[in-house]
Design a protein around this motif. Structure first.
Motif, PDB file in Angstrom:
ATOM      1  N   LYS A  90     -17.146   5.559   1.022  1.00  0.00           N
ATOM      2  CA  LYS A  90     -16.424   6.273   2.062  1.00  0.00           C
ATOM      3  C   LYS A  90     -16.480   5.459   3.346  1.00  0.00           C
ATOM      4  O   LYS A  90     -17.562   5.094   3.809  1.00  0.00           O
ATOM      5  CB  LYS A  90     -17.021   7.655   2.302  1.00  0.00           C
ATOM      6  CG  LYS A  90     -16.304   8.459   3.380  1.00  0.00           C
ATOM      7  CD  LYS A  90     -14.877   8.819   3.000  1.00  0.00           C
ATOM      8  CE  LYS A  90     -14.187   9.662   4.056  1.00  0.00           C
ATOM      9  NZ  LYS A  90     -12.809  10.026   3.664  1.00  0.00           N
TER      10      LYS A  90
ATOM     11  N   ILE B 171     -18.080  15.331  -0.067  1.00  0.00           N
ATOM     12  CA  ILE B 171     -17.196  14.767  -1.089  1.00  0.00           C
ATOM     13  C   ILE B 171     -17.450  15.439  -2.433  1.00  0.00           C
ATOM     14  O   ILE B 171     -16.509  15.795  -3.154  1.00  0.00           O
ATOM     15  CB  ILE B 171     -17.377  13.241  -1.185  1.00  0.00           C
ATOM     16  CG1 ILE B 171     -16.839  12.572   0.090  1.00  0.00           C
ATOM     17  CG2 ILE B 171     -16.661  12.677  -2.417  1.00  0.00           C
ATOM     18  CD1 ILE B 171     -17.090  11.078   0.165  1.00  0.00           C
TER      19      ILE B 171
ATOM     20  N   THR C 117     -15.659  18.633  -2.540  1.00  0.00           N
ATOM     21  CA  THR C 117     -14.204  18.493  -2.335  1.00  0.00           C
ATOM     22  C   THR C 117     -13.765  18.861  -0.924  1.00  0.00           C
ATOM     23  O   THR C 117     -12.586  19.102  -0.667  1.00  0.00           O
ATOM     24  CB  THR C 117     -13.368  19.305  -3.355  1.00  0.00           C
ATOM     25  OG1 THR C 117     -13.404  20.695  -3.026  1.00  0.00           O
ATOM     26  CG2 THR C 117     -13.861  19.091  -4.775  1.00  0.00           C
TER      27      THR C 117
ATOM     28  N   SER D 104     -12.667  13.525   0.896  1.00  0.00           N
ATOM     29  CA  SER D 104     -12.276  12.691  -0.244  1.00  0.00           C
ATOM     30  C   SER D 104     -12.837  11.283  -0.068  1.00  0.00           C
ATOM     31  O   SER D 104     -13.021  10.808   1.055  1.00  0.00           O
ATOM     32  CB  SER D 104     -10.750  12.625  -0.368  1.00  0.00           C
ATOM     33  OG  SER D 104     -10.168  12.149   0.831  1.00  0.00           O
TER      34      SER D 104
ATOM     35  N   LYS E 212     -15.158   7.740  -7.939  1.00  0.00           N
ATOM     36  CA  LYS E 212     -14.812   8.990  -8.597  1.00  0.00           C
ATOM     37  C   LYS E 212     -15.960   9.994  -8.509  1.00  0.00           C
ATOM     38  O   LYS E 212     -17.130   9.621  -8.435  1.00  0.00           O
ATOM     39  CB  LYS E 212     -14.498   8.749 -10.082  1.00  0.00           C
ATOM     40  CG  LYS E 212     -13.282   7.865 -10.342  1.00  0.00           C
ATOM     41  CD  LYS E 212     -13.077   7.675 -11.842  1.00  0.00           C
ATOM     42  CE  LYS E 212     -11.852   6.820 -12.125  1.00  0.00           C
ATOM     43  NZ  LYS E 212     -11.638   6.642 -13.587  1.00  0.00           N
TER      44      LYS E 212
ATOM     45  N   ASP F  29     -12.179  14.095 -13.351  1.00  0.00           N
ATOM     46  CA  ASP F  29     -12.119  13.550 -12.002  1.00  0.00           C
ATOM     47  C   ASP F  29     -11.492  14.600 -11.088  1.00  0.00           C
ATOM     48  O   ASP F  29     -10.298  14.886 -11.172  1.00  0.00           O
ATOM     49  CB  ASP F  29     -11.287  12.260 -11.993  1.00  0.00           C
ATOM     50  CG  ASP F  29     -11.275  11.583 -10.630  1.00  0.00           C
ATOM     51  OD1 ASP F  29     -11.779  12.187  -9.655  1.00  0.00           O
ATOM     52  OD2 ASP F  29     -10.760  10.454 -10.539  1.00  0.00           O
TER      53      ASP F  29
ATOM     54  N   PHE G   1     -10.671  14.629  -8.076  1.00  0.00           N
ATOM     55  CA  PHE G   1      -9.671  14.209  -7.101  1.00  0.00           C
ATOM     56  C   PHE G   1      -8.333  13.843  -7.739  1.00  0.00           C
ATOM     57  O   PHE G   1      -7.442  13.339  -7.068  1.00  0.00           O
ATOM     58  CB  PHE G   1     -10.224  13.078  -6.232  1.00  0.00           C
ATOM     59  CG  PHE G   1     -11.320  13.563  -5.319  1.00  0.00           C
ATOM     60  CD1 PHE G   1     -11.023  14.353  -4.232  1.00  0.00           C
ATOM     61  CD2 PHE G   1     -12.645  13.281  -5.593  1.00  0.00           C
ATOM     62  CE1 PHE G   1     -12.025  14.837  -3.399  1.00  0.00           C
ATOM     63  CE2 PHE G   1     -13.657  13.754  -4.768  1.00  0.00           C
ATOM     64  CZ  PHE G   1     -13.342  14.547  -3.669  1.00  0.00           C
ATOM     65  N   THR G   2      -8.208  14.128  -9.033  1.00  0.00           N
ATOM     66  CA  THR G   2      -6.893  14.056  -9.673  1.00  0.00           C
ATOM     67  C   THR G   2      -6.272  15.444  -9.790  1.00  0.00           C
ATOM     68  O   THR G   2      -5.135  15.580 -10.222  1.00  0.00           O
ATOM     69  CB  THR G   2      -6.997  13.434 -11.079  1.00  0.00           C
ATOM     70  OG1 THR G   2      -7.806  14.284 -11.917  1.00  0.00           O
ATOM     71  CG2 THR G   2      -7.618  12.045 -11.017  1.00  0.00           C
TER      72      THR G   2
ATOM     73  N   ASN H  52      -3.530  19.648  -5.185  1.00  0.00           N
ATOM     74  CA  ASN H  52      -4.069  20.363  -4.036  1.00  0.00           C
ATOM     75  C   ASN H  52      -4.098  21.874  -4.223  1.00  0.00           C
ATOM     76  O   ASN H  52      -5.064  22.537  -3.829  1.00  0.00           O
ATOM     77  CB  ASN H  52      -3.260  20.020  -2.778  1.00  0.00           C
ATOM     78  CG  ASN H  52      -3.571  18.626  -2.260  1.00  0.00           C
ATOM     79  OD1 ASN H  52      -4.602  18.072  -2.592  1.00  0.00           O
ATOM     80  ND2 ASN H  52      -2.675  18.074  -1.464  1.00  0.00           N
TER      81      ASN H  52
ATOM     82  N   LEU I 236      -7.028  22.627  -6.430  1.00  0.00           N
ATOM     83  CA  LEU I 236      -8.347  22.160  -6.022  1.00  0.00           C
ATOM     84  C   LEU I 236      -9.147  23.286  -5.368  1.00  0.00           C
ATOM     85  O   LEU I 236     -10.353  23.409  -5.592  1.00  0.00           O
ATOM     86  CB  LEU I 236      -8.212  20.977  -5.065  1.00  0.00           C
ATOM     87  CG  LEU I 236      -9.502  20.215  -4.738  1.00  0.00           C
ATOM     88  CD1 LEU I 236     -10.160  19.699  -6.014  1.00  0.00           C
ATOM     89  CD2 LEU I 236      -9.212  19.062  -3.781  1.00  0.00           C
TER      90      LEU I 236
END
Length: 224
Positions: A9, A50, A53, A56, A61, A68, A70-71, A74, A77
């Motif tokens: 990050k 992170i 969530t 990001s 990953k 994953d 972050f796939t 939105n 999520l």
């Protein structure tokens, strides 16, 4: 299991790149009560945000049971976060005009559930020793009681994981130990995975595992 792979990050501003997390690789299992320690600015809160969530990564990953996160789109999520993760912070973040019961109910206001919301809250209040405080406002509660309300709010959706950022930081030693013991009980008796940031070495040594961060890197990982 939560599996963190090559996590990085960085923040960018005025032509300067600040790396907060640097190639972090970790695995977490729900059976463990894990503490994360390190000096201020070492990346502890960024890592927790992170994982939850709320932020990001720049690279890398975060896998929940090999998915994953972050796939995830939105609009889904937030549902994932609601179903799997509960948050507890140093600041209790209770709404001052709501009672203890209403504060705990807050995450459920806009959601349909398969259980009775009121029964769930009353069950949690009893579990955390607050059965007689359900109609009390935050201003009528001690710091330790307010943090227990915050824990109940985090648990109201029966999450698989509790991510706690300095939950004892605003409490005296006695109340800090009580909160820590409550989280330990949730881990051992209800199978809720606990990942807790703390500056208290005494509390950290009571956990199953302690991860040490410095300058955004894992410098030690101690299991007991």
């Amino acid at each position: 299991m939560i599996h963190i792979q090559n996590l990085e990050k960085s923040y960018y501003g005025d032509g300067v790149v600040t790396k907060v997390l640097d190639n972090v690789n970790l695995k977490f299992e729900r059976k463990d009560f894990t503490t994360i320690v390190g000096p201020s600015g070492s990346g502890k809160s960024t890592l927790l945000n992170i994982m939850g969530t709320l932020d990001s990564p720049t690279n890398g990953k975060v896998l929940y049971n090999e998915e994953d996160i972050f796939t995830i789109k939105n609009n889904k999520l937030a549902d994932f976060r609601f179903q799997h993760i509960g948050f507890v912070f140093q600041q209790f973040q209770l709404l001052p005009t709501l009672t203890a019961m209403e504060n705990i109910l807050a995450p459920l206001f806009a959601r349909k559930t398969t259980f009775s919301k009121q029964e769930r809250v009353e069950e949690l209040l009893e579990l955390l020793g607050l059965g007689d405080k359900k109609n009390s406002l935050p201003s009528q509660l001690s710091g330790g009681q307010q943090q227990r309300v915050a824990i109940a709010r985090a648990l109201v959706n029966s999450p698989k994981w509790i991510l706690a950022d300095e939950p004892t930081g605003n409490l005296d030693q006695k109340n800090g130990e009580i909160i820590f013991e409550i989280l330990q009980k949730l881990n051992k008796e209800q199978g809720c995975g606990i990942i807790l940031i703390t500056h208290d070495d005494t509390l950290a040594k009571k956990s199953d595992r302690t991860i040490y961060l410095t300058d955004g890197k894992v410098v030690d990982d101690v299991r007991r």
